[in-house]
Scaffold this active site. Structure first.
Site, PDB file in Angstrom:
ATOM      1  N   TYR A 192      -3.497  -2.629  -5.668  1.00 43.05           N
ATOM      2  CA  TYR A 192      -4.291  -3.766  -5.175  1.00 43.05           C
ATOM      3  C   TYR A 192      -5.695  -3.763  -5.786  1.00 43.05           C
ATOM      4  O   TYR A 192      -6.191  -4.789  -6.268  1.00 43.05           O
ATOM      5  CB  TYR A 192      -4.350  -3.687  -3.652  1.00 43.05           C
ATOM      6  CG  TYR A 192      -5.048  -4.831  -2.960  1.00 43.05           C
ATOM      7  CD1 TYR A 192      -4.380  -6.023  -2.690  1.00 43.05           C
ATOM      8  CD2 TYR A 192      -6.380  -4.711  -2.543  1.00 43.05           C
ATOM      9  CE1 TYR A 192      -5.013  -7.068  -2.033  1.00 43.05           C
ATOM     10  CE2 TYR A 192      -7.019  -5.751  -1.891  1.00 43.05           C
ATOM     11  CZ  TYR A 192      -6.328  -6.931  -1.628  1.00 43.05           C
ATOM     12  OH  TYR A 192      -6.965  -7.957  -0.978  1.00 43.05           O
ATOM     13  N   ASP A 223       0.802  -1.215   0.000  1.00 43.09           N
ATOM     14  CA  ASP A 223       0.000   0.000   0.000  1.00 43.09           C
ATOM     15  C   ASP A 223       0.842   1.275   0.000  1.00 43.09           C
ATOM     16  O   ASP A 223       1.869   1.364   0.693  1.00 43.09           O
ATOM     17  CB  ASP A 223      -0.901   0.035   1.236  1.00 43.09           C
ATOM     18  CG  ASP A 223      -1.943  -1.083   1.242  1.00 43.09           C
ATOM     19  OD1 ASP A 223      -2.034  -1.814   0.240  1.00 43.09           O
ATOM     20  OD2 ASP A 223      -2.668  -1.205   2.243  1.00 43.09           O
ATOM     21  N   GLY A 282     -14.814  -8.888   2.520  1.00 40.31           N
ATOM     22  CA  GLY A 282     -14.561  -7.586   3.134  1.00 40.31           C
ATOM     23  C   GLY A 282     -13.343  -7.739   4.028  1.00 40.31           C
ATOM     24  O   GLY A 282     -12.440  -8.530   3.731  1.00 40.31           O
TER      25      GLY A 282
HETATM   26  N1  LIG Z   1      -7.572 -10.485   4.893  1.00 37.36           N
HETATM   27  C1  LIG Z   1      -8.510  -9.745   4.346  1.00 37.36           C
HETATM   28  O1  LIG Z   1      -9.203  -8.968   5.009  1.00 37.36           O
HETATM   29  C2  LIG Z   1      -8.796  -9.841   2.878  1.00 37.36           C
HETATM   30  C3  LIG Z   1      -9.856  -9.092   2.361  1.00 37.36           C
HETATM   31  C4  LIG Z   1     -10.147  -9.187   1.019  1.00 37.36           C
HETATM   32  C5  LIG Z   1      -9.421 -10.030   0.211  1.00 37.36           C
HETATM   33  N2  LIG Z   1      -8.384 -10.739   0.725  1.00 37.36           N
HETATM   34  C6  LIG Z   1      -7.638 -11.615  -0.181  1.00 37.36           C
HETATM   35  O2  LIG Z   1      -7.655 -12.938   0.336  1.00 37.36           O
HETATM   36  C7  LIG Z   1      -6.455 -13.608  -0.039  1.00 37.36           C
HETATM   37  C8  LIG Z   1      -5.795 -14.186   1.202  1.00 37.36           C
HETATM   38  O3  LIG Z   1      -5.482 -13.105   2.079  1.00 37.36           O
HETATM   39  P1  LIG Z   1      -4.969 -13.365   3.579  1.00 37.36           P
HETATM   40  O4  LIG Z   1      -5.353 -12.181   4.357  1.00 37.36           O
HETATM   41  O5  LIG Z   1      -5.376 -14.713   4.022  1.00 37.36           O
HETATM   42  O6  LIG Z   1      -3.363 -13.317   3.327  1.00 37.36           O
HETATM   43  P2  LIG Z   1      -2.173 -13.823   4.255  1.00 37.36           P
HETATM   44  O7  LIG Z   1      -2.666 -14.169   5.619  1.00 37.36           O
HETATM   45  O8  LIG Z   1      -1.113 -12.801   4.091  1.00 37.36           O
HETATM   46  O9  LIG Z   1      -1.711 -15.191   3.542  1.00 37.36           O
HETATM   47  C9  LIG Z   1      -1.286 -15.130   2.234  1.00 37.36           C
HETATM   48  C10 LIG Z   1      -0.973 -16.525   1.697  1.00 37.36           C
HETATM   49  O10 LIG Z   1      -0.596 -16.367   0.322  1.00 37.36           O
HETATM   50  C11 LIG Z   1       0.724 -16.868   0.125  1.00 37.36           C
HETATM   51  N3  LIG Z   1       1.403 -16.049  -0.882  1.00 37.36           N
HETATM   52  C12 LIG Z   1       1.619 -14.716  -0.878  1.00 37.36           C
HETATM   53  N4  LIG Z   1       2.299 -14.356  -1.988  1.00 37.36           N
HETATM   54  C13 LIG Z   1       2.512 -15.493  -2.696  1.00 37.36           C
HETATM   55  C14 LIG Z   1       3.174 -15.791  -3.902  1.00 37.36           C
HETATM   56  N5  LIG Z   1       3.783 -14.832  -4.632  1.00 37.36           N
HETATM   57  N6  LIG Z   1       3.222 -17.075  -4.322  1.00 37.36           N
HETATM   58  C15 LIG Z   1       2.631 -18.052  -3.593  1.00 37.36           C
HETATM   59  N7  LIG Z   1       1.971 -17.829  -2.445  1.00 37.36           N
HETATM   60  C16 LIG Z   1       1.926 -16.573  -1.997  1.00 37.36           C
HETATM   61  C17 LIG Z   1       1.378 -16.779   1.494  1.00 37.36           C
HETATM   62  O11 LIG Z   1       2.496 -17.674   1.573  1.00 37.36           O
HETATM   63  P3  LIG Z   1       3.576 -17.525   2.786  1.00 37.36           P
HETATM   64  O12 LIG Z   1       2.893 -18.118   4.002  1.00 37.36           O
HETATM   65  O13 LIG Z   1       4.736 -18.335   2.345  1.00 37.36           O
HETATM   66  O14 LIG Z   1       3.858 -16.069   2.941  1.00 37.36           O
HETATM   67  C18 LIG Z   1       0.202 -17.172   2.380  1.00 37.36           C
HETATM   68  O15 LIG Z   1       0.033 -18.585   2.367  1.00 37.36           O
HETATM   69  C19 LIG Z   1      -5.604 -12.584  -0.774  1.00 37.36           C
HETATM   70  O16 LIG Z   1      -5.774 -12.722  -2.162  1.00 37.36           O
HETATM   71  C20 LIG Z   1      -6.174 -11.256  -0.300  1.00 37.36           C
HETATM   72  O17 LIG Z   1      -5.955 -10.242  -1.232  1.00 37.36           O
HETATM   73  C21 LIG Z   1      -8.050 -10.662   2.055  1.00 37.36           C
END
Ligand SMILES: NC(=O)c1ccc[n+]([C@@H]2O[C@H](COP(=O)([O-])OP(=O)(O)OC[C@H]3O[C@@H](n4cnc5c(N)ncnc54)[C@H](OP(=O)(O)O)[C@@H]3O)[C@@H](O)[C@H]2O)c1
Length: 240
Positions: A147, A88, A178
């Site tokens: 993003y 960000d 969300g």
């Molecule tokens: N959290 C929210 O509020 C939210 C809201 C809307 C959408 N999302 C979307 O939901 C998805 C999951 O988010 P999260 O919050 O669960 O994320 P997170 O807790 O940061 O976990 C991300 C996961 O993705 C893996 N990852 C990241 N970059 C990668 C890459 N280049 N190649 C392979 N694996 C990769 C990470 O691996 P490592 O463990 O090795 O780092 C981890 O397993 C994302 O697409 C995010 O944009 C999240």
């Protein structure tokens, strides 16, 4: 044996909840991650779900990784493109590197994840593609030009794949979470988090399991006529 599901970023956060839910529903699950070996090992120890390490931003690694998963577990029936990152910054401060890292992971990463499994799904006349987009891809967000652009682009991917795959028994849908209480969101300063919660009519962050249940439904046979759609799971924060 149950269907095989691949969840990118399936070892932590929302992806972890998706992997566990699909396992509970009888799928044989493969979860990928980028670099956090410790979290992945802990996850496998707790769940028995096999993890694979590759960078979704790299096409050749994704293709080779997917070939390995299919050699180990069988053809992939369900692919959940969940891996995503944030970098960000307000637009006037956003660097080309911040732009490129997010585009490479969140947008090109979806291409790299789905493209290698698509021919097999077409041949077998069944497939479920589920992309984890975001509320901020629907509405935009301050300091998230990169993003929001990728998450909005993910919706374009899904709507197009839905049209290409329908006759081959493949559906493609998106879930737009969300704000969910994962490390990604807990990493923002507490004051910012409190102000985010203030904007959510439900008065709370979402749980990863609430997103996982949407994914499990979209993956199921019951969702066979749902194609090219988006499930918004955001506590009433934004309506499309
Ligand atoms: N959290 C929210 O509020 C939210 C809201 C809307 C959408 N999302 C979307 O939901 C998805 C999951 O988010 P999260 O919050 O669960 O994320 P997170 O807790 O940061 O976990 C991300 C996961 O993705 C893996 N990852 C990241 N970059 C990668 C890459 N280049 N190649 C392979 N694996 C990769 C990470 O691996 P490592 O463990 O090795 O780092 C981890 O397993 C994302 O697409 C995010 O944009 C999240």
């Amino acid at each position: 044996m149950g269907r095989v599901a691949l969840v990118t970023g399936g070892s932590r956060g929302i992806g972890e909840a998706i992997s566990k839910k699909l396992q509970a529903e009888g799928y044989t699950v493969a979860a990928t991650y980028a670099g956090n070996d410790e979290a992945a090992a802990k996850f496998t120890e707790a769940t028995g779900i096999k993890t694979y390490k590759w960078n979704v931003a790299d096409y050749d690694s994704s293709k080779a990784g997917i070939e390995q998963v299919e050699a180990d577990l069988g053809p992939i029936d369900v692919v959940v493109a969940n891996a995503g990152i944030t970098r960000d910054a307000p637009f006037h401060k956003m660097t080309p590197q911040q732009w490129n890292e997010v585009v490479d992971t969140n947008l090109t990463g979806v291409f790299n994840t789905v493209h290698p499994v698509w021919p097999g799904m077409r041949e077998r006349k069944f497939g479920r593609v589920i992309v984890i987009s975001s509320i901020n891809g629907q509405k935009g967000q301050f300091a998230q030009v990169n993003y929001a652009a990728t998450k909005s682009g993910d919706l374009g991917i899904v709507k197009s794949l839905a049209q290409e795959g329908a006759r081959a028994g493949i559906t493609a849908n998106a879930v737009c979470p969300g704000y969910i209480g994962t490390e990604m969101v807990m990493a923002v300063p507490e004051k910012v988090r409190e102000s985010i919660i203030g904007q959510i009519p439900a008065g709370r962050l979402g749980e990863p399991e609430e997103i996982a249940r949407c994914v499990a439904f979209l993956a199921s046979d019951d969702a066979g006529f749902i194609n090219g759609s988006t499930i918004s799971a955001n506590g009433g924060q934004f309506f499309v």
